[in-house]
Motif scaffolding. Structure first.
Motif, PDB file in Angstrom:
ATOM      1  N   LEU A 144       0.841  -1.207   0.000  1.00  0.00           N
ATOM      2  CA  LEU A 144       0.000   0.000   0.000  1.00  0.00           C
ATOM      3  C   LEU A 144       0.871   1.251   0.000  1.00  0.00           C
ATOM      4  O   LEU A 144       0.615   2.205  -0.745  1.00  0.00           O
ATOM      5  N   ILE A 145       1.903   1.230   0.834  1.00  0.00           N
ATOM      6  CA  ILE A 145       2.831   2.368   0.863  1.00  0.00           C
ATOM      7  C   ILE A 145       3.494   2.527  -0.503  1.00  0.00           C
ATOM      8  O   ILE A 145       3.589   3.642  -1.037  1.00  0.00           O
ATOM      9  N   ALA A 146       3.938   1.413  -1.074  1.00  0.00           N
ATOM     10  CA  ALA A 146       4.607   1.451  -2.381  1.00  0.00           C
ATOM     11  C   ALA A 146       3.675   1.989  -3.461  1.00  0.00           C
ATOM     12  O   ALA A 146       4.108   2.744  -4.342  1.00  0.00           O
ATOM     13  N   GLY A 147       2.402   1.626  -3.397  1.00  0.00           N
ATOM     14  CA  GLY A 147       1.453   2.119  -4.387  1.00  0.00           C
ATOM     15  C   GLY A 147       1.289   3.625  -4.335  1.00  0.00           C
ATOM     16  O   GLY A 147       1.259   4.304  -5.376  1.00  0.00           O
ATOM     17  N   HIS A 148       1.197   4.165  -3.132  1.00  0.00           N
ATOM     18  CA  HIS A 148       1.093   5.622  -2.994  1.00  0.00           C
ATOM     19  C   HIS A 148       2.377   6.311  -3.467  1.00  0.00           C
ATOM     20  O   HIS A 148       2.321   7.358  -4.123  1.00  0.00           O
ATOM     21  N   LEU A 149       3.514   5.707  -3.149  1.00  0.00           N
ATOM     22  CA  LEU A 149       4.784   6.304  -3.566  1.00  0.00           C
ATOM     23  C   LEU A 149       4.978   6.215  -5.071  1.00  0.00           C
ATOM     24  O   LEU A 149       5.562   7.134  -5.678  1.00  0.00           O
ATOM     25  N   ALA A 150       4.498   5.154  -5.680  1.00  0.00           N
ATOM     26  CA  ALA A 150       4.589   5.045  -7.144  1.00  0.00           C
ATOM     27  C   ALA A 150       3.793   6.168  -7.803  1.00  0.00           C
ATOM     28  O   ALA A 150       4.196   6.701  -8.842  1.00  0.00           O
ATOM     29  N   GLU A 151       2.693   6.527  -7.190  1.00  0.00           N
ATOM     30  CA  GLU A 151       1.889   7.635  -7.701  1.00  0.00           C
ATOM     31  C   GLU A 151       2.581   8.975  -7.451  1.00  0.00           C
ATOM     32  O   GLU A 151       2.525   9.885  -8.273  1.00  0.00           O
ATOM     33  N   LEU A 152       3.250   9.067  -6.309  1.00  0.00           N
ATOM     34  CA  LEU A 152       3.946  10.308  -5.954  1.00  0.00           C
ATOM     35  C   LEU A 152       5.208  10.502  -6.792  1.00  0.00           C
ATOM     36  O   LEU A 152       5.582  11.633  -7.111  1.00  0.00           O
ATOM     37  N   LEU A 153       5.882   9.387  -7.140  1.00  0.00           N
ATOM     38  CA  LEU A 153       7.155   9.438  -7.874  1.00  0.00           C
ATOM     39  C   LEU A 153       7.037   8.612  -9.157  1.00  0.00           C
ATOM     40  O   LEU A 153       7.739   7.617  -9.329  1.00  0.00           O
ATOM     41  N   PRO A 154       6.169   9.005 -10.079  1.00  0.00           N
ATOM     42  CA  PRO A 154       5.918   8.165 -11.260  1.00  0.00           C
ATOM     43  C   PRO A 154       7.140   7.934 -12.145  1.00  0.00           C
ATOM     44  O   PRO A 154       7.231   6.914 -12.825  1.00  0.00           O
TER      45      PRO A 154
END
Length: 201
Positions: A144-154
């Motif tokens: 879940l954390i990784a998913g949000h970060l992937a969105e933050l740092l595309p």
């Protein structure tokens, strides 16, 4: 007042036996530990006959796995409630920390003892299916954390994955210390550290 108490007790008895057993197991496993909690204790607290437990669960091990699944779903509920109020991926990451802080603020019979999933896993032998449930939960939290970060740092997937692992370690360490200290201060501090790190990305 007495009538209200009697009504509440009657409503509790009308709940399906499986629900009552799971609720009793959740209270006892978290407060006393898995190994220290016997079947007789759980059935007495649930107000059901021992046969009722075996009609719903084939063994104590199956009851433990059902308890772990229920704790996972409980945490997901806390996270989803926080996520509904989050604005953007940065707050999505912090919603994970907030869900753990909310967990620490729940009313527990003998106080906050840290992550109930990890507490149970520590008592289970290597290879036990319950440990796989706990591992899957922790991997999902990091995911879940990784998913949000992937969105933050595309455009920086490697950094997003590494940061997710870093924050997952921070969160787990904070939960371990919070459990030892009996309150959520460490989790709130970890959230502040995570927020500062996110601001530097």
């Amino acid at each position: 007042m007495g009538d209200t108490g009697t009504s509440a007790a009657a409503r509790g008895r009308r709940r399906p036996a499986r629900e009552r057993l799971l609720a009793a197991a959740a209270r006892r496993f978290y407060a006393d530990g898995v190994a220290a909690t016997g079947i007789d204790t759980i059935t007495a607290e649930a107000g059901v006959a021992k046969m009722s437990l075996y009609n719903n669960f084939s063994s104590k091990a199956e009851l433990v796995r059902a308890y772990l699944d229920a704790r996972h779903e409980e945490w997901l509920g806390l996270y989803r409630a926080r996520l509904e109020r989050a604005r953007g991926p940065r707050e999505g990451v912090l919603a994970v920390f907030d869900a753990y802080a909310d967990h620490a603020e729940c009313a527990y019979e003998r106080g906050f003892r840290g992550c109930g999933l990890l507490n149970a896993a520590a008592e289970l032998p290597a290879g036990d299916e319950g440990r796989a449930v706990v591992r899957a939960h922790k991997e999902e939290v990091e995911g879940l954390i990784a998913g949000h970060l992937a969105e933050l740092l595309p455009d920086r997937p490697g950094e997003a994955r590494a940061t997710a692992e870093h924050l997952a370690f921070l969160l787990e360490g904070a939960m371990a210390r919070a459990g030892l200290e009996g309150d959520g201060d460490r989790v709130r501090h970890a959230r502040a550290i995570a927020a500062a790190l996110l601001d530097r990305l």
